[in-house]
Design an enzyme around this catalytic site. Structure first.
Site, PDB file in Angstrom:
ATOM      1  N   LYS A   1       0.853  -1.042  -0.080  1.00 42.65           N
ATOM      2  CA  LYS A   1      -0.041  -0.013  -0.044  1.00 42.65           C
ATOM      3  C   LYS A   1       0.921   1.316  -0.124  1.00 42.65           C
ATOM      4  CE  LYS A   1      -1.534   2.956   2.902  1.00 42.65           C
ATOM      5  NZ  LYS A   1      -1.258   4.078   2.153  1.00 42.65           N
TER       6      LYS A   1
ATOM      7  N   GLU B   1      10.233   1.903  10.350  1.00 42.53           N
ATOM      8  CA  GLU B   1      11.101   2.771   9.820  1.00 42.53           C
ATOM      9  C   GLU B   1      10.473   4.096  10.044  1.00 42.53           C
ATOM     10  OE1 GLU B   1      14.439   2.578   9.049  1.00 42.53           O
ATOM     11  OE2 GLU B   1      14.406   0.584   8.645  1.00 42.53           O
TER      12      GLU B   1
ATOM     13  N   CYS C   1      13.940  11.236   6.449  1.00 42.61           N
ATOM     14  CA  CYS C   1      13.754  10.918   7.944  1.00 42.61           C
ATOM     15  C   CYS C   1      15.125  11.042   8.518  1.00 42.61           C
ATOM     16  CB  CYS C   1      13.191   9.580   8.041  1.00 42.61           C
ATOM     17  SG  CYS C   1      14.246   8.489   6.764  1.00 42.61           S
TER      18      CYS C   1
ATOM     19  N   GLU D   1      10.283  16.496  14.850  1.00 43.23           N
ATOM     20  CA  GLU D   1      10.530  16.441  13.411  1.00 43.23           C
ATOM     21  C   GLU D   1       9.909  17.405  12.636  1.00 43.23           C
ATOM     22  OE1 GLU D   1       9.188  13.024  11.375  1.00 43.23           O
ATOM     23  OE2 GLU D   1      11.548  12.711  10.708  1.00 43.23           O
TER      24      GLU D   1
END
Ligand SMILES: NC(=O)c1ccc[n+]([C@@H]2O[C@H](COP(=O)([O-])OP(=O)(O)OC[C@H]3O[C@@H](n4cnc5c(N)ncnc54)[C@H](O)[C@@H]3O)[C@@H](O)[C@H]2O)c1
Length: 474
Positions: free
Chosen positions: A170, A245, A279, A377
């Site tokens: 997906k 992750e 990331c 973040e």
């Protein structure tokens, strides 16, 4: 408007069980350019059933057969790389130079590295009277994000194929078009029916259904820590393996004695790369107080030299979607409100832009490690500079984060960088401006994730371990 309304299930392009569509926006123009279907639990059930059936035979194929399949993927992908690059530019706003040079080429690196790992891997080992065997884990569910869309897909499908697993992907509903092309490449390469399946959809719909499915043996997820936790919760009742992750807030420690022009300039450029939407971006730069003035000057000049736009080589594109653009703007405002010094950039679009989610390359200084911009973040082109007195203090602040994906060290020597790097609690450390190594393990400590991707360590995530004991012949 181009339609991509079918799903790839059991080797065929099929209609969704219930018709429901979503338009895909180009973040550089704010215009919708494509439509996809949003799948449901019923589509997931069909795809998982196909993967489960295919596992019976695909798991029994030879190493040579699967290594050959990876090579065929590489050959077929090379012919479609231009299409993948174009799709990524439209769906998430990477300028053409970046889409061509990195976004679209990364899958090649993962497939070639994995083929080599597979050819050399020892699947069986004898210890006394016991044989230890590594076997494919089974049916895998993959959920991927929009920031490095083709790369994230490749670092899951390459090792899964290599291990003999079957899968349902997906992709991100924000950047789904490159995935549709990758599905065509899988077909072209001769991947058997049911081994690879693709169902588009959103997280709460298809992502959740995949995570809680009893016939999925492993979920591998890349995205935000928020959604990763939801995937793990949905996976728990069926006790499947979960690889995550997730996000990061990676420190970049510039040590006294490092070449400042290179360390600070390189650190700013690395942060701005992919519009800060990586990331593992080096988003917290720790600088010695003794060189603060000089470091700030270099950082400001470098940030102001960063080009923004879609055409020029080296330029950064827009933020990939409107929600993320607003989040980045809010965090820039927060930095100003909390008293950090704005060295470059700031709120709003860069001069000359009146549409598209383009953002000003921004650098804050005089940041303390407890400010929101040092803890959250941001996932945009925003660097925070945090001054420190001693090396110990820098290491302590570098580790004072809930994340642990990557770390960066700039030092006068590699030995010194290694010494400090080994004290950072993160899954990957890059020293003195080094680039990526596709065979090195990639993944997070703490809330940055569980498990590793890339190379041999990424491959092993897709294996179960079996001990066969009492063998008389041993
Ligand atoms: N560690 C890494 O390797 C890595 C790589 C790339 C991106 N990221 C992280 O990804 C984030 C940005 O990507 P994003 O905004 O697409 O993240 P996101 O978490 O919003 O979405 C990622 C994927 O998860 C799906 N999803 C959302 N809610 C879900 C749910 N409840 N159940 C199942 N699936 C769900 C989305 O549809 C999408 O496919 C950042 O935090 C970034 O750090 C991490």
């Amino acid at each position: 408007m181009k339609d991509y309304l079918k799903f790839y299930i059991n080797g065929e392009w099929v209609d969704p069980v219930e018709p429901r569509t979503l338009e895909v926006e180009n973040p550089a123009t704010e215009e919708n350019f494509a439509r996809i279907s949003l799948g449901s639990k019923a589509d997931v059930d069909k795809a998982v059933a196909a993967a489960k059936e295919a596992f019976k035979t695909f798991s029994q194929t030879s190493v040579e057969y699967r290594a050959d399949l990876l090579d065929k993927f590489v050959a077929a992908y090379q012919k479609r790389m231009g299409d993948v690059s174009e799709a990524i530019t439209s769906e998430m706003g990477a300028p053409k130079w970046l889409a061509d040079a990195a976004q679209a080429t990364a899958p090649l690196a993962h497939f070639t590295t994995t083929a080599q790992v597979l050819r050399e891997y020892k699947f069986e080992e004898q210890r006394g009277k016991t044989l230890i065997r590594k076997e494919p884990i089974g049916v895998c569910g993959f959920i991927t994000p929009w920031n490095w869309p083709a790369n994230q897909i490749a670092c899951k499908i390459a090792p899964a194929l290599a291990a003999g697993c079957t899968m349902v992907l997906k992709p991100s509903e924000i950047a789904p078009i490159d995935a549709m092309i990758i599905a065509e490449v899988m077909h072209e390469a001769g991947v058997p029916a049911g081994v690879f399946n693709l169902v588009n959809g959103d997280g709460p719909g298809v992502g959740q259904a995949l995570s809680e499915h009893k016939d999925v043996d492993m979920m591998s997820f890349t995205g935000s820590t928020r959604a990763g936790v939801l995937v793990q919760q949905a996976s728990a009742p069926t006790v499947k393996r979960v690889a995550l992750e997730l996000g990061g807030k990676s420190p970049n420690i510039v040590l006294e004695g490092a070449d400042l022009t290179k360390a600070i300039g390189g650190g700013v450029m690395n942060m701005m790369m992919n519009t800060g939407q990586s990331c593992n971006a080096p988003s917290r730069m720790f600088i010695p107080k003794s060189v603060k003035g000089e470091a700030e000057q270099i950082a400001k000049a470098t940030a102001e030299s960063v080009k923004v736009g879609m055409d020029e080589k080296g330029a950064i594109g827009p933020i990939s979607n409107g929600n993320q653009y607003q989040k980045v703007q809010d965090l820039i405002q927060k930095g100003i409100d909390e008293g950090a010094t704005l060295l470059a950039g700031g709120l709003g679009r860069p001069e000359g832009f009146n549409k598209g989610y383009f953002t000003r390359p921004t650098v804050f200084s005089d940041v303390t490690n407890d400010m929101t911009i040092a803890r959250e973040e941001i996932f945009g082109p925003v660097l925070v500079m945090i001054p420190y007195e001693t090396e110990e203090e820098a290491i302590e602040m570098a580790n004072d984060t809930e994340y642990g994906l990557a770390g960066y060290v700039q030092a006068a020597t590699d030995e010194k960088a290694y010494e400090v790097g080994s004290k950072i609690r993160a899954g990957q450390i890059l020293v003195n401006g080094s680039g990526p190594d596709f065979s090195a393990p990639f993944g997070g400590y703490k809330m940055s994730g569980i498990g590793r991707e890339w190379g041999e360590y990424g491959f092993e995530e897709f294996l179960e371990i079996k001990g066969i004991t009492g063998l008389k012949s041993a």
